[in-house]
Design an enzyme around this catalytic site. Sequence first.
Site, mmCIF file in Angstrom:
data_model
loop_
_atom_site.group_PDB
_atom_site.id
_atom_site.type_symbol
_atom_site.label_atom_id
_atom_site.label_comp_id
_atom_site.label_asym_id
_atom_site.label_seq_id
_atom_site.Cartn_x
_atom_site.Cartn_y
_atom_site.Cartn_z
ATOM 1 N N ASP A 1 0.894 -1.157 0.000
ATOM 2 C CA ASP A 1 0.000 0.000 0.000
ATOM 3 C C ASP A 1 0.934 1.209 0.000
ATOM 4 O O ASP A 1 1.690 1.408 0.965
ATOM 5 C CB ASP A 1 -0.875 -0.040 1.263
ATOM 6 C CG ASP A 1 -1.839 1.135 1.338
ATOM 7 O OD1 ASP A 1 -1.564 2.178 0.711
ATOM 8 O OD2 ASP A 1 -2.867 1.008 2.041
ATOM 9 N N ALA B 1 -5.925 18.021 -8.577
ATOM 10 C CA ALA B 1 -4.931 18.678 -7.716
ATOM 11 C C ALA B 1 -3.845 17.690 -7.309
ATOM 12 O O ALA B 1 -2.649 18.020 -7.301
ATOM 13 C CB ALA B 1 -5.622 19.264 -6.487
ATOM 14 N N SER B 2 -4.243 16.439 -7.013
ATOM 15 C CA SER B 2 -3.240 15.447 -6.591
ATOM 16 C C SER B 2 -2.299 15.107 -7.746
ATOM 17 O O SER B 2 -1.100 14.913 -7.555
ATOM 18 C CB SER B 2 -3.932 14.173 -6.068
ATOM 19 O OG SER B 2 -4.535 13.446 -7.122
ATOM 20 N N LYS B 3 -2.840 15.067 -8.957
ATOM 21 C CA LYS B 3 -2.022 14.734 -10.124
ATOM 22 C C LYS B 3 -1.170 15.936 -10.556
ATOM 23 O O LYS B 3 -0.035 15.778 -11.015
ATOM 24 C CB LYS B 3 -2.912 14.262 -11.277
ATOM 25 C CG LYS B 3 -3.567 12.910 -11.011
ATOM 26 C CD LYS B 3 -2.525 11.801 -10.899
ATOM 27 C CE LYS B 3 -3.131 10.415 -10.887
ATOM 28 N NZ LYS B 3 -2.110 9.355 -10.847
ATOM 29 N N TYR C 1 -8.975 15.245 -7.456
ATOM 30 C CA TYR C 1 -8.113 14.308 -8.197
ATOM 31 C C TYR C 1 -7.076 15.087 -9.020
ATOM 32 O O TYR C 1 -5.875 14.789 -8.966
ATOM 33 C CB TYR C 1 -8.986 13.452 -9.118
ATOM 34 C CG TYR C 1 -8.198 12.565 -10.058
ATOM 35 C CD1 TYR C 1 -7.527 11.441 -9.580
ATOM 36 C CD2 TYR C 1 -8.128 12.843 -11.425
ATOM 37 C CE1 TYR C 1 -6.810 10.612 -10.441
ATOM 38 C CE2 TYR C 1 -7.420 12.019 -12.287
ATOM 39 C CZ TYR C 1 -6.755 10.914 -11.791
ATOM 40 O OH TYR C 1 -6.039 10.107 -12.645
#
Length: 274
Positions: free
Chosen positions: A67, A161-163, A159
């Site tokens: 994980d 923003a994370s990428k 999503y």
Amino acid sequence: MLSRMKGSKILITGASSGIGKAVAFELARRGVKLTLASRRLDSLRDVVEEIQSAFPEAPQPLIARCDVTRRKDVKRMVEECVRRFGGIDVLINNAGTGVYGNAEFTAIEDFRAVMEVNFFGAVRCMMEALPFLKQAEKGLVINITSVAAKHGVPYLGAYGASKAALAVFSQSFRSELKESGVSLMIVYPSYTQTDFFRNEKKVGGARRPRGPYASPQKVARAIVRAAESGKRNLVLSLEGKALTFSQGVFPRLVERAMDRIAYKLREKQEVFNE
Ligand SMILES: NC(=O)c1ccc[n+]([C@@H]2O[C@H](COP(=O)([O-])OP(=O)(O)OC[C@H]3O[C@@H](n4cnc5c(N)ncnc54)[C@H](OP(=O)(O)O)[C@@H]3O)[C@@H](O)[C@H]2O)c1
């Protein structure tokens, strides 16, 4: 680049399905020593079985339960890979997850959850693998981001923003690594037909508009070919390329297009206000 490295040692996160699995097949075809990682060991075992029956000559892949949000798992995955193959030449940060829907009603925990996997998870893997990538003849990191990292897309803000965080970090880190011999490729995929859309969190029961989707096999071939030719950035799909070009040259036009998408989704009641 990879073609000159037949027999090279490649670690792929999120290899149990979708794009990661398809990339594993594309690399097994080339006789690469693979470490396949994700949380679901049974799915990874199935992937290995499929690979071995398709490419009996390929080296037996190693599987690692990991994980990416857990430092201990990531450390152990890297150690197992090094113990089995003697090093890491290429790290493919592909593990990812999504959240889709109205930002106003998205819990802060859901913002955090995508960041944990898509950004911190990838950074954690890079930092653990870096000493070994530096020892490789030509170390390479491949970070799978998204076209949603090129410009904000309505209802995909958390999503995206994370990428975007991963893409911008990758640009910075690439320059920092310049003298180390480790290079970094950023991949920006578009809609791809995978389990991603089933697995992502839908806020307030939001429904995703359908495709058009690329096949994961097509995406995987493009990724491996780009790595072989030493590409630094890979934007997939015509729409992705058009967005990349126009957001720099016609920013207002892109904003209006995004406003229209948001309006249509609300009108068709595909996103809900709770
Ligand atoms: N599909 C698209 O349209 C699209 C578009 C742009 C970018 N992408 C990106 O492409 C990458 C691959 O996605 P996909 O489309 O192939 O989706 P997918 O089929 O859902 O694959 C996601 C993979 O990530 C793994 N994963 C998820 N959370 C993890 C965690 N905490 N730790 C370790 N592994 C984890 C999953 O394995 P386990 O469940 O076994 O852990 C799975 O192997 C993602 O980074 C995604 O954001 C996809």
